[in-house]
Scaffold this motif. Structure first.
Motif, PDB file in Angstrom:
ATOM      1  N   VAL B 107      29.919  44.381  42.957  1.00  0.00           N
ATOM      2  CA  VAL B 107      30.691  44.208  44.188  1.00  0.00           C
ATOM      3  C   VAL B 107      31.804  43.174  43.980  1.00  0.00           C
ATOM      4  O   VAL B 107      32.953  43.369  44.384  1.00  0.00           O
ATOM      5  N   ALA B 108      31.457  42.081  43.320  1.00  0.00           N
ATOM      6  CA  ALA B 108      32.454  41.033  43.072  1.00  0.00           C
ATOM      7  C   ALA B 108      33.596  41.556  42.205  1.00  0.00           C
ATOM      8  O   ALA B 108      34.778  41.343  42.512  1.00  0.00           O
ATOM      9  N   PHE B 109      33.256  42.256  41.139  1.00  0.00           N
ATOM     10  CA  PHE B 109      34.294  42.792  40.255  1.00  0.00           C
ATOM     11  C   PHE B 109      35.123  43.853  40.973  1.00  0.00           C
ATOM     12  O   PHE B 109      36.344  43.939  40.785  1.00  0.00           O
ATOM     13  N   THR B 110      34.475  44.666  41.763  1.00  0.00           N
ATOM     14  CA  THR B 110      35.196  45.711  42.486  1.00  0.00           C
ATOM     15  C   THR B 110      36.242  45.103  43.410  1.00  0.00           C
ATOM     16  O   THR B 110      37.383  45.563  43.473  1.00  0.00           O
ATOM     17  N   ALA B 111      35.849  44.051  44.122  1.00  0.00           N
ATOM     18  CA  ALA B 111      36.800  43.414  45.034  1.00  0.00           C
ATOM     19  C   ALA B 111      37.990  42.855  44.259  1.00  0.00           C
ATOM     20  O   ALA B 111      39.144  43.002  44.670  1.00  0.00           O
ATOM     21  N   ARG B 112      37.713  42.221  43.124  1.00  0.00           N
ATOM     22  CA  ARG B 112      38.832  41.685  42.351  1.00  0.00           C
ATOM     23  C   ARG B 112      39.693  42.802  41.773  1.00  0.00           C
ATOM     24  O   ARG B 112      40.903  42.631  41.579  1.00  0.00           O
ATOM     25  N   SER B 113      39.100  43.943  41.501  1.00  0.00           N
ATOM     26  CA  SER B 113      39.869  45.044  40.910  1.00  0.00           C
ATOM     27  C   SER B 113      40.971  45.517  41.859  1.00  0.00           C
ATOM     28  O   SER B 113      41.880  46.230  41.441  1.00  0.00           O
ATOM     29  N   LEU B 114      40.892  45.112  43.118  1.00  0.00           N
ATOM     30  CA  LEU B 114      41.968  45.441  44.055  1.00  0.00           C
ATOM     31  C   LEU B 114      43.293  44.851  43.604  1.00  0.00           C
ATOM     32  O   LEU B 114      44.356  45.391  43.921  1.00  0.00           O
TER      33      LEU B 114
END
Lengths: 195, 195
Positions: B107-114
């Motif tokens: 979830v953390a990486f996904t948010a940063r991938s924005l």
DNA sequence: TTAAAACTAGCACAGCTGTGCTATAAAGAG
DNA sequence: CTCTTTATAGCACAGCTGTGCTAGTTTTAA
């Protein structure tokens, strides 16, 4: 007009500068200096309105919730049960630019709330309200169902909405407004048909 | 044993130190120095295995995908259609500590991938694979349905799974393993019943 | 007009950041 | 053994960080 009103208006403007930075560069780049630069003020001025960075962030996250609630309050809900549910839940989806922007910001804040207790409170608050809304507007679609069935359907819809919102943020090319609405309509139709 | 094998094993260890820091303090605190401290090495040593911080982060995010795929590959899929779908999709939910940890990190990486193009690639890749898996395992539940109905059901399940994963990360007290499985079972049962 | 309050600007400090660099130790190959 | 590769450590640099602080400026109140 007393100054306190202008003051909170100014706070809102500064919080929206946070949104713009978060959307453009990410939450980790939303430093005091960068937000001040985006808002066109000095760091000292920004600090006059927000005593600390975390106060600024909490306010910016809370402003997202407030915007959503304002939109819901302004909504004219149809009388029929199914169109009513559709209208409410469609309002929560990132169907236009404004809601897309706020949705992206919300996703960023939500992720950070995993490790920031002050943001976690807001996340939990929003979580509770959304869950309640799901129960409220789904129950009329299942007039004959048992209480735990209604509960289960509310949880399913809740997860579906959050999943659609995440898809809308992460993959806007594929999760278009039409797509999001089609999935929502399909789901609501099937739920109300089996209930 | 050639040294290259130990080398990638060492990279995996360091990436898991990233996971621990991300889970404990958040992705924005996963600095080179902090990760090195967590892994018990110096920054110079860490830099010997990863030429830059973003290389480290990409590796750490990719390792999440690899772990999920290893678990799926090791899964014994039942012969019957519905139990097969249930087994596969349940495997993707954060039902135990290991998957909860990886889910939070994801979830953390996904948010940063924005806002980080290098991570965005990985996010898109995973998005595509998960979407394909939904189609593959949902289609047998709807043998008589039209192609676009199967597609719609796959999208609905896809969003539901992501929503459940987010709930599992954000609210583990309420989104327990039992709860997540109950929602999944309810959904799969209803989909296969109407198909 | 005068005094106070609100606002804005910008500097200073201590601390953390990614990365480049050199020096030392360990290990393997010849 | 020696030589080369691999591994580890730690320092140095330039730059960004949150926050405290002071000094002006504008606005409001009396």
């Amino acid at each position: 007009m007393p100054k306190v009103v202008d003051s909170i208006a100014r706070r809102r403007e500064l919080a929206q500068a946070v949104w713009r930075v978060v959307r453009r560069d990410g939450l980790e780049r939303a430093s005091v200096r960068e937000v001040a630069r985006e808002a066109g003020v000095s760091t000292g001025s920004l600090r006059h309105y927000f005593g600390s960075q975390s106060e600024l962030m909490v306010f910016a996250m809370r402003l997202v919730i407030e915007h959503i609630e304002e939109r819901l309050a302004a909504l004219e809900v149809p009388a029929d049960r199914l169109p009513a549910a559709r209208a409410v839940f469609a309002e929560l989806l990132p169907l236009d630019e404004e809601r897309q922007a706020e949705n992206e910001v919300w996703v960023a804040f939500t992720a950070r709330s995993l490790v920031e207790p002050e943001l976690r409170e807001l996340s939990n608050e929003a979580y509770g309200r959304l869950r309640a809304a799901c129960r409220k507007w789904v129950a009329p679609l299942l007039p004959e169902a048992a209480a735990d069935t209604v509960e289960m359907e509310a949880e399913r819809l809740f997860a579906l909405l959050d999943g659609l919102a995440v898809h809308g943020a992460m993959h806007p090319e594929q999760a278009t407004a039409d797509h999001l609405l089609a999935v929502l309509d399909h789901h609501l139709h099937q739920v109300s048909a089996t209930g």
